[in-house]
Design a protein around this motif. Sequence first.
Motif, short mmCIF file in Angstrom:
data_model
loop_
_atom_site.label_atom_id
_atom_site.label_comp_id
_atom_site.label_asym_id
_atom_site.label_seq_id
_atom_site.Cartn_x
_atom_site.Cartn_y
_atom_site.Cartn_z
N ILE A 1 0.84 -1.20 0.00
CA ILE A 1 0.00 0.00 0.00
C ILE A 1 0.88 1.26 0.00
CG2 ILE A 1 -1.65 1.35 1.35
CD1 ILE A 1 -2.83 -1.32 2.31
N ALA A 2 1.94 1.26 0.83
CA ALA A 2 2.83 2.41 0.89
C ALA A 2 3.52 2.62 -0.46
CB ALA A 2 3.86 2.21 1.98
N SER A 3 3.89 1.54 -1.12
CA SER A 3 4.55 1.64 -2.43
C SER A 3 3.61 2.24 -3.48
CB SER A 3 5.02 0.25 -2.89
OG SER A 3 5.99 -0.26 -2.00
N LYS A 4 2.33 1.78 -3.46
CA LYS A 4 1.34 2.33 -4.39
C LYS A 4 1.12 3.82 -4.13
CE LYS A 4 -1.17 -2.03 -4.99
NZ LYS A 4 -2.46 -2.74 -4.75
N PHE A 5 1.09 4.18 -2.85
CA PHE A 5 0.90 5.60 -2.50
C PHE A 5 2.06 6.42 -3.04
CE2 PHE A 5 1.01 9.38 0.06
CZ PHE A 5 -0.33 9.68 0.31
N GLU A 6 3.28 5.89 -2.91
CA GLU A 6 4.47 6.60 -3.37
C GLU A 6 4.43 6.80 -4.88
OE1 GLU A 6 9.33 6.17 -3.12
OE2 GLU A 6 8.04 4.41 -2.84
N ILE A 7 4.01 5.76 -5.60
CA ILE A 7 3.93 5.86 -7.06
C ILE A 7 2.91 6.91 -7.47
CG2 ILE A 7 3.25 4.62 -9.14
CD1 ILE A 7 4.38 2.07 -7.81
N GLU A 8 1.73 6.88 -6.83
CA GLU A 8 0.69 7.85 -7.14
C GLU A 8 1.17 9.28 -6.85
OE1 GLU A 8 -2.49 7.52 -8.42
OE2 GLU A 8 -1.80 5.50 -8.92
N LEU A 9 1.91 9.42 -5.76
CA LEU A 9 2.41 10.74 -5.39
C LEU A 9 3.39 11.26 -6.43
CD1 LEU A 9 2.34 12.96 -3.22
CD2 LEU A 9 4.22 11.78 -2.05
N SER A 10 4.21 10.36 -6.96
CA SER A 10 5.18 10.75 -8.00
C SER A 10 4.46 11.17 -9.27
CB SER A 10 6.12 9.58 -8.30
OG SER A 10 6.87 9.22 -7.16
N ASN A 11 3.34 10.52 -9.58
CA ASN A 11 2.61 10.80 -10.83
C ASN A 11 1.73 12.04 -10.72
OD1 ASN A 11 3.73 8.56 -12.07
ND2 ASN A 11 2.04 7.20 -11.45
N ASN B 1 -2.74 15.45 -0.50
CA ASN B 1 -4.06 15.35 0.12
C ASN B 1 -5.06 14.62 -0.78
OD1 ASN B 1 -3.55 16.68 2.61
ND2 ASN B 1 -3.51 18.63 1.53
N GLN B 2 -4.96 14.87 -2.09
CA GLN B 2 -5.88 14.21 -3.03
C GLN B 2 -5.65 12.70 -3.05
OE1 GLN B 2 -5.72 15.74 -7.05
NE2 GLN B 2 -6.62 13.89 -7.90
N ILE B 3 -4.38 12.31 -3.04
CA ILE B 3 -4.06 10.88 -3.07
C ILE B 3 -4.48 10.22 -1.76
CG2 ILE B 3 -2.20 9.19 -3.29
CD1 ILE B 3 -0.67 11.40 -4.85
N ALA B 4 -4.23 10.91 -0.66
CA ALA B 4 -4.62 10.37 0.65
C ALA B 4 -6.12 10.14 0.71
CB ALA B 4 -4.19 11.33 1.75
N GLU B 5 -6.88 11.06 0.14
CA GLU B 5 -8.34 10.93 0.13
C GLU B 5 -8.77 9.73 -0.71
OE1 GLU B 5 -12.33 13.59 -0.94
OE2 GLU B 5 -10.32 14.49 -1.01
N SER B 6 -8.08 9.53 -1.83
CA SER B 6 -8.43 8.40 -2.70
C SER B 6 -8.12 7.05 -2.04
CB SER B 6 -7.69 8.51 -4.03
OG SER B 6 -6.29 8.31 -3.86
N PHE B 7 -7.12 7.05 -1.17
CA PHE B 7 -6.77 5.83 -0.43
C PHE B 7 -7.56 5.71 0.88
CE2 PHE B 7 -3.30 5.69 -3.31
CZ PHE B 7 -2.74 4.42 -3.26
#
Length: 241
Positions: free
Chosen positions: A195-205, A210-216
């Motif tokens: 999950i942390a790895s997916k979050f990191e990838i999304e953050l890079s893209n 805050n938007q990514i955190a909300e989606s997760f």
Amino acid sequence: KNLTEFINDNSEIPFDSIYVPKGNLPLDDANILFNLDINQTYGPYIDGDYFKISRMLDRKNGGNVRASHILIANQGSQSASPQNSRSKNEAKNEAIRILSLVKKNPSSFSSFASVYSDGPSKSVGGDLGFVQDGAMVKPFNDFIFSKRVGTIGMVETDFGFHVIKIVAKEDVVLVGTLALKNIPSERTSDSVFNIASKFEIELSNIGDFNQIAESFDFEVKSLNNICLLYTSDAADEEDSV
């Protein structure tokens, strides 16, 4: 059959033989634990980082007593100031005088203690806090555990003469608890890492934290005074901090 030995052999927290009031039990389960019958067992339940199973071993009604005192020391009494020149008889008469004052004005006990007491508790109005049976010298101990709340009286010990007020009493219990650390399994650790790895990838893209955190469906918390240490390969030392 030997619960103490069993807990010490199997628990990650050793057996504790101290009786405790309800307020010292795990907050979320305090009501249930405090009201167990003798030898009744409760659990497993979660307390912080541990899974626990507890058994009620004993209960003492009024086993915790809160008392205040005014100490009138005399020359030669234990811990008396070298400047104390009172004879034992003078100290006793002074204690009797203060006892009379206190009985006439019980609500002013702390004020009298601040003025007259020779004990270190004078700075807090004579308050000794809660104590358990056996914590005080015998004459003092016998008085506070045999009398009702609100009782005011006088006893003599090696420290001098004590004018005592019993402020409160509460029940205490002895609970035997087996505790095992709640350690994440390999499956849980792998899941968190993924999950942390997916979050990191999304953050890079995307770049919007805050938007990514909300989606997760993550809760974002602000932290202050955090020191970050950035490292890199030894060949790229100029990027190291």
